[in-house]
Scaffold this motif. Structure first.
Motif, mmCIF file in Angstrom:
data_model
loop_
_atom_site.group_PDB
_atom_site.id
_atom_site.type_symbol
_atom_site.label_atom_id
_atom_site.label_comp_id
_atom_site.label_asym_id
_atom_site.label_seq_id
_atom_site.Cartn_x
_atom_site.Cartn_y
_atom_site.Cartn_z
ATOM 1 N N MET A 15 0.818 -1.213 0.000
ATOM 2 C CA MET A 15 0.000 0.000 0.000
ATOM 3 C C MET A 15 0.854 1.266 0.000
ATOM 4 N N ILE A 16 2.014 1.248 0.653
ATOM 5 C CA ILE A 16 2.879 2.433 0.679
ATOM 6 C C ILE A 16 3.322 2.794 -0.729
ATOM 7 N N ARG A 17 3.590 1.787 -1.531
ATOM 8 C CA ARG A 17 4.049 2.046 -2.901
ATOM 9 C C ARG A 17 2.892 2.452 -3.816
ATOM 10 N N ILE A 18 1.701 1.929 -3.545
ATOM 11 C CA ILE A 18 0.558 2.212 -4.410
ATOM 12 C C ILE A 18 -0.041 3.584 -4.113
ATOM 13 N N LEU A 19 -0.335 3.849 -2.861
ATOM 14 C CA LEU A 19 -0.942 5.112 -2.454
ATOM 15 C C LEU A 19 -0.083 5.790 -1.394
ATOM 16 N N PRO A 20 0.980 6.450 -1.791
ATOM 17 C CA PRO A 20 1.846 7.064 -0.780
ATOM 18 C C PRO A 20 1.122 8.201 -0.058
ATOM 19 N N MET A 21 1.157 8.160 1.244
ATOM 20 C CA MET A 21 0.520 9.192 2.050
ATOM 21 C C MET A 21 1.453 9.521 3.212
ATOM 22 N N GLY A 22 2.470 10.267 2.924
ATOM 23 C CA GLY A 22 3.406 10.664 3.961
ATOM 24 C C GLY A 22 4.265 9.523 4.482
ATOM 25 N N GLY A 23 4.424 8.472 3.705
ATOM 26 C CA GLY A 23 5.258 7.359 4.139
ATOM 27 C C GLY A 23 4.584 6.397 5.085
ATOM 28 N N VAL A 24 3.281 6.538 5.298
ATOM 29 C CA VAL A 24 2.560 5.619 6.170
ATOM 30 C C VAL A 24 1.521 4.864 5.354
ATOM 31 N N ALA A 25 1.122 3.727 5.878
ATOM 32 C CA ALA A 25 0.096 2.914 5.235
ATOM 33 C C ALA A 25 -0.907 2.489 6.297
ATOM 34 N N PRO A 26 -2.127 2.189 5.891
ATOM 35 C CA PRO A 26 -3.090 1.685 6.875
ATOM 36 C C PRO A 26 -2.627 0.330 7.389
ATOM 37 N N ASN A 27 -2.921 0.057 8.631
ATOM 38 C CA ASN A 27 -2.498 -1.189 9.251
ATOM 39 C C ASN A 27 -3.613 -2.224 9.104
ATOM 40 N N PHE A 28 -3.601 -2.933 7.975
ATOM 41 C CA PHE A 28 -4.631 -3.935 7.697
ATOM 42 C C PHE A 28 -4.606 -5.072 8.710
ATOM 43 N N LEU A 29 -3.429 -5.397 9.231
ATOM 44 C CA LEU A 29 -3.341 -6.487 10.201
ATOM 45 C C LEU A 29 -3.983 -6.110 11.529
ATOM 46 N N ILE A 30 -3.892 -4.845 11.919
ATOM 47 C CA ILE A 30 -4.602 -4.388 13.125
ATOM 48 C C ILE A 30 -6.106 -4.444 12.879
ATOM 49 N N ILE A 31 -6.544 -4.017 11.700
ATOM 50 C CA ILE A 31 -7.968 -4.065 11.375
ATOM 51 C C ILE A 31 -8.475 -5.501 11.457
ATOM 52 N N LEU A 32 -7.762 -6.418 10.848
ATOM 53 C CA LEU A 32 -8.174 -7.817 10.829
ATOM 54 C C LEU A 32 -8.147 -8.432 12.223
ATOM 55 N N THR A 33 -7.078 -8.188 12.974
ATOM 56 C CA THR A 33 -6.968 -8.732 14.333
ATOM 57 C C THR A 33 -8.080 -8.200 15.216
ATOM 58 N N SER A 34 -8.327 -6.903 15.154
ATOM 59 C CA SER A 34 -9.386 -6.304 15.963
ATOM 60 C C SER A 34 -10.756 -6.852 15.581
ATOM 61 N N CYS A 35 -11.010 -6.925 14.267
ATOM 62 C CA CYS A 35 -12.316 -7.418 13.807
ATOM 63 C C CYS A 35 -12.577 -8.845 14.264
#
Length: 162
Positions: A15-35
């Motif tokens: 995701m960092i390479r696809i949609l760069p947003m200040g060098g950060v990416a959404p944490n999909f693993l946190i989303i999945l773990t929490s869900c």
């Protein structure tokens, strides 16, 4: 579940390479773990968290077990809210995922940066933590329904096999 974890990791790491947003990416693993924690309970939350953390440890961690412990604890904490989880209400998932991301970022800061003498918390908060939380919340709102449907499908498959 393991397939979902691997897909989430691949999306997160690219995701960092696809949609760069200040060098950060959404944490999909946190989303999945929490869900999986608040949808299915402590055990499944810990399982998804542990597998997610091991993947992070093997590929990014300097110490094997650091991310596994952090993600496992986050899965457990979210699992404590499974009794008050209602699928149609998106406020609890967003609040729990935001809290989980905040806990994750603080723990990573303390153990990966503060101990090494990097004391620029204000910079880290404004340039890493805050953008990552906002990005993760935005993605959560988009993919929450997808994860909810996958969870319902998994529950249905488990009922039929039992």
């Amino acid at each position: 579940m393991i397939l979902m974890i691997l897909i989430s990791y691949l999306i997160q790491s690219t995701m960092i390479r696809i949609l760069p947003m200040g060098g950060v990416a959404p944490n999909f693993l946190i989303i999945l773990t929490s869900c999986f924690g608040f949808m299915r309970g402590k055990g499944d939350g810990m399982f998804v968290g542990f597998i997610s953390g091991i993947i992070m440890d093997v590929l990014f961690g300097g110490v094997l077990g650091f991310y596994a412990l952090v993600y496992t604890v986050i899965g457990y904490l979210n699992g404590m809210f499974s009794s008050i989880f209602y699928p149609e209400d998106v406020k609890l998932p967003v609040a729990l995922i935001t809290s989980s991301e905040l806990i994750y970022c603080f723990v990573v800061y303390i153990f990966r940066f503060l101990i090494q003498g990097r004391l620029r918390f204000g910079y880290y908060f404004l340039h890493i933590i805050l953008p990552e939380i906002v990005y993760t919340i935005f993605i959560t709102i988009i993919i929450y329904k997808i994860i909810l449907h996958i969870n319902e499908w998994l529950v249905d498959v488990e009922r039929r096999s039992a």
